[in-house]
Design an enzyme around this catalytic site. Structure first.
Site, PDB file in Angstrom:
ATOM      1  N   SER A 601      69.992  39.265  24.924  1.00  0.00           N
ATOM      2  CA  SER A 601      71.022  40.338  24.339  1.00  0.00           C
ATOM      3  C   SER A 601      70.097  41.439  23.801  1.00  0.00           C
ATOM      4  CB  SER A 601      72.087  39.836  23.549  1.00  0.00           C
ATOM      5  OG  SER A 601      73.111  40.926  23.703  1.00  0.00           O
ATOM      6  N   ASP A 676      78.346  39.446  33.714  1.00  0.00           N
ATOM      7  CA  ASP A 676      78.356  39.996  32.220  1.00  0.00           C
ATOM      8  C   ASP A 676      79.141  41.082  32.013  1.00  0.00           C
ATOM      9  OD1 ASP A 676      77.500  40.548  29.550  1.00  0.00           O
ATOM     10  OD2 ASP A 676      75.339  39.865  29.757  1.00  0.00           O
ATOM     11  N   HIS A 708      77.767  36.757  29.558  1.00  0.00           N
ATOM     12  CA  HIS A 708      76.821  37.166  28.693  1.00  0.00           C
ATOM     13  C   HIS A 708      76.417  35.980  28.207  1.00  0.00           C
ATOM     14  CE1 HIS A 708      74.627  39.920  26.374  1.00  0.00           C
ATOM     15  NE2 HIS A 708      75.064  39.356  25.119  1.00  0.00           N
TER      16      HIS A 708
END
Length: 731
Positions: A601, A676, A708
């Protein structure tokens, strides 16, 4: 992007030692990826199902009959832990041949329980389900709605007589005595109007999903209305059938249109809906709404789009007027929290704020005049637990001992008689009983796995969980404690880090290094706690030195340290990670030509910048679900730190890995889930295109229909096998 801060918790917390007893470990058992991602070999136990009851002297917990294995909800005494009453069991949770799950979502009067059946996720933070109410006196079960559609955010009214919920983007409530279902709003429509719930970006960035709030007397409901008609849709392809489908949802990207928010109050008696005056500005945020102790007074927090001005409003239902009582400004941005607490006298309230450089507790009168700053010092209050108004004491968690630790304190409302009530060095968190006479302390440290105790003012009453087995397993596998270190960069900044040394470490051997980075605003990875990301230990057993450094922009060292990355996300964080790699390269036990970095991320963003802007330092990198251009990310998170692309184009462009693709030299693995909804697959697609256009070789992996977190089924094992192979082959 609170989820970017939280993702490291998904990966695992970390435990540390400043002075381990030994750096050479004899391995009795070899860690496998199956141990970590399939067999749960290193699982630690938590204490779940606890809920303090109104009397403050008892709690409910989930019990399991050792013979029948049937579970039940029992009331236990805090004082001796004995069961005083069994409230209901799984055998009571059968409705029309449907076996409902057990739960502890009690009404305020503790006479009813709300049960969610067939709960399913919508986004990462929201769910829908069929809700039922169990009457504890009669054991009768009633559906919240007779309709065949699932409901969202079902919530008891404070008096327990009604349940509010959302269906088809409209607000409803059910009168439990009559069974009547009342529809409050009628204009809800998918991807256009949301009543009583939040849109995608509010869920992610302001961390709440249910957006309706019962007044203390149960006679009114305040609720949000989101008009997202002008917000642009994002489309994700779902590869689930012969013909893939497109899932479309409203997602405001940086600089684009947001939902228009309005706040309303519905009065049950006359079915009248009032509109709260929140000002004429439409392009703004309402990050919090909360009733005061007065059922006629609603507090509303109003924030400008730049998120550097926060106003506290009080709306009076009787006069239909709004008064601004407090305004806070910041040269950078203001973080939102849930610490606003109205005292029972309805003449005072508490907030936490970092406007003096560190997050502290402040007491105001109801008109917004400052009474006192309760806590002070060059340290952070990290959680406000609440106030015992009978004694005048409030309870909080802070970093006063060290930014790497958390301790629990009490202090009176005058700011005197501060006392540390957690006595062990490490990470402490607390859950207090309703009257604050008891608390459950969850403690861990470098040598202690989560150690959970029940306490009162005199100390420990009993141990609830010591995780002895977990510690024994870690010892059997030769898990080494993390070692703290710190160093000063060439720019004079002191940075904290930890390292995990390879098994059978020898000072005269040069080891390859894999650095782990998250690095996002306000986050922290270097913290004194027990639990591990055991993939790091797996790599350490295979001869790798694992290192993590908290760069500038991370949290719990004051506002200036955290906010110095403003308008330049990625710039100073990358400089610090490159400096950390260079510092490591100077150590006698590090092979400076074999230093890699990885992250997920925000950490994936950092790894992408490191392998491009730091191409002469890093040999390899793995980026999982990275942001690759902040123009692709959501409005609230991105603009909080960067303002809009229209205002700050250079900040966006100069720190985009896409614009540094031609600098890549080392080996690079790019990973993303195609579904995602948070950091869109678009980020990796566009970075791939830039690398291809620059004729740079790289590896990539995509996980179909994964979000995600990229997990579920065999996914985690496959993912970490791929990453492990990459590390072994390229570093």
């Amino acid at each position: 992007m609170n989820k970017l801060i939280l993702i490291f918790f998904l990966l695992g917390n970390y435990a540390f030692a400043q002075t381990p007893e030994k750096t050479t470990l004899e391995i009795s058992k070899k860690i496998t990826l199956e141990d970590i991602y399939k067999n749960n070999t290193f699982r630690t136990n938590a204490v779940s199902g606890f809920r303090s009851m109104n009397d403050g002297k008892s709690y409910v917990s989930i019990e399991t009959n050792p013979v029948s294995k049937e579970r039940s909800i029992a009331r236990r005494n805090y004082s001796d832990g004995k069961i005083s009453e069994e409230l209901f069991s799984e055998s009571d949770l059968v409705y029309n041949d449907i076996k409902l799950p057990i739960g502890t979502d009690f009404s305020s009067d503790e006479k009813k329980v709300l049960i969610a059946y067939q709960s399913e996720p919508i986004y990462r933070h929201s769910t829908k389900a069929f809700y039922y109410v169990l009457d504890l006196q009669t054991k009768k079960i009633s559906p919240v709605s007779d309709k065949k559609e699932k409901q969202m955010y079902a919530t008891f009214s404070p008096d327990g007589s009604k349940v509010g919920f959302i269906r088809d983007n409209n607000l409803f409530y059910t009168d439990l005595s009559s069974g009547e279902e009342v529809q409050v709003t009628y204009d809800g429509k998918y991807n256009q109007i949301i009543n009583g719930g939040t849109d995608w970006v509010y869920q992610e960035e302001f961390s709440f999903t249910s957006a309706f709030f019962w007044s203390p007397d149960s006679k009114q409901i305040a609720f949000y209305r989101f008009d997202e008609t002008e917000v642009k849709e994002f489309s994700m392809t779902m590869f689930t059938g012969l013909y893939p489908t497109e899932y479309k949802f409203k997602y405001p990207k940086a600089g684009e249109k947001n939902s228009i928010i309005s706040i309303h109050v519905y009065t049950l008696a006359n079915k009248n809906t009032s509109t709260v005056d929140i000002g004429p500005e439409k392009d703004q945020y309402i990050p919090r709404v909360k009733w005061t102790q007065d059922s006629n007074i609603l507090s509303v927090l109003r924030m400008n789009r730049h998120q550097n001005k926060l106003e506290y409003l009080l709306w009076n239902e009787k006069t239909q007027s709004t008064n601004t009582i407090l305004t806070e400004t910041d040269p950078y941005y203001i973080d939102i929290n849930d610490d606003l607490t109205f005292l029972k006298d309805n003449k005072r309230f508490l907030i936490t704020s970092e406007h003096n450089g560190y997050n502290h507790i402040y007491l105001y009168n109801i008109d917004g005049k400052l009474i006192s700053q309760i806590t002070k010092g060059n340290w952070e209050v990290t959680k406000l637990y609440g106030v015992n108004e009978e004694t005048g004491n409030l309870y909080f968690q802070s970093t006063e001992s060290s930014p790497l630790q958390r301790d629990i304190y009490s202090i009176n409302l005058s700011g005197n008689k501060k006392e540390k009530i957690s006595l062990s060095e490490g990470t402490n968190s607390a859950t207090f009983s309703a009257d604050f006479s008891y608390y459950i302390l969850n403690y861990s440290s470098v040598n202690t796995p989560p150690y959970i105790t029940l306490n009162n003012s005199k100390g420990i009453i009993r141990v609830l969980e010591d995780n002895h087995t977990s510690k024994k397993v870690s010892e059997e596998y030769g898990i080494s404690p993390r070692e703290f270190f710190n160093f000063t960069t060439s720019e004079g900044t002191a940075l904290n880090g930890y390292m995990i040394k390879p098994a059978n470490f020898k000072k005269d051997t040069k080891y390859p290094v894999l650095m782990f980075v998250y690095g996002g605003p306000g986050s922290q990875n270097v913290v004194n706690s027990w639990t591990h990301n055991y993939w790091f230990d797996y790599l350490a057993q295979n001869g790798y030195l694992i290192v993590c450094v908290d760069n500038r922009g991370t949290g719990f060292r004051g506002a200036e340290f955290k906010k110095m990355t403003y308008l330049e996300l990625g710039k100073y964080e990358t400089i610090d990670q490159i400096e950390a790699a260079k510092w490591l390269g100077e150590q006698s036990y590090v092979d400076k030509d074999r230093i890699g970095i990885w992250g997920w991320s925000y950490g994936g963003y950092m790894a992408s910048l490191a392998i491009t802007k730091g191409a002469d330092v890093f040999k390899a990198a793995i980026a999982v679900a990275p942001v690759t251009n902040w123009r692709f990310y959501d409005s609230i998170y991105t603009e909080r730190y960067m303002r809009t692309p229209q205002e700050n184009p250079s900040g966006y462009d100069n720190n985009s890995p896409i614009n540094s693709a031609e600098k890549l030299k080392g080996s690079f693995l790019l990973i993303h889930g195609t579904a995602d909804d948070n950091v869109h697959f678009q980020n990796s697609v566009m970075f791939s295109e830039a690398l291809i256009n620059a004729n740079k070789p790289f590896d990539q992996a995509y996980y179909p229909n994964k979000n995600h977190s990229i997990n579920g089924g065999n996914t985690s094992l496959h993912l970490y096998t791929k990453m492990s192979d990459f590390v072994f082959n390229e570093l």
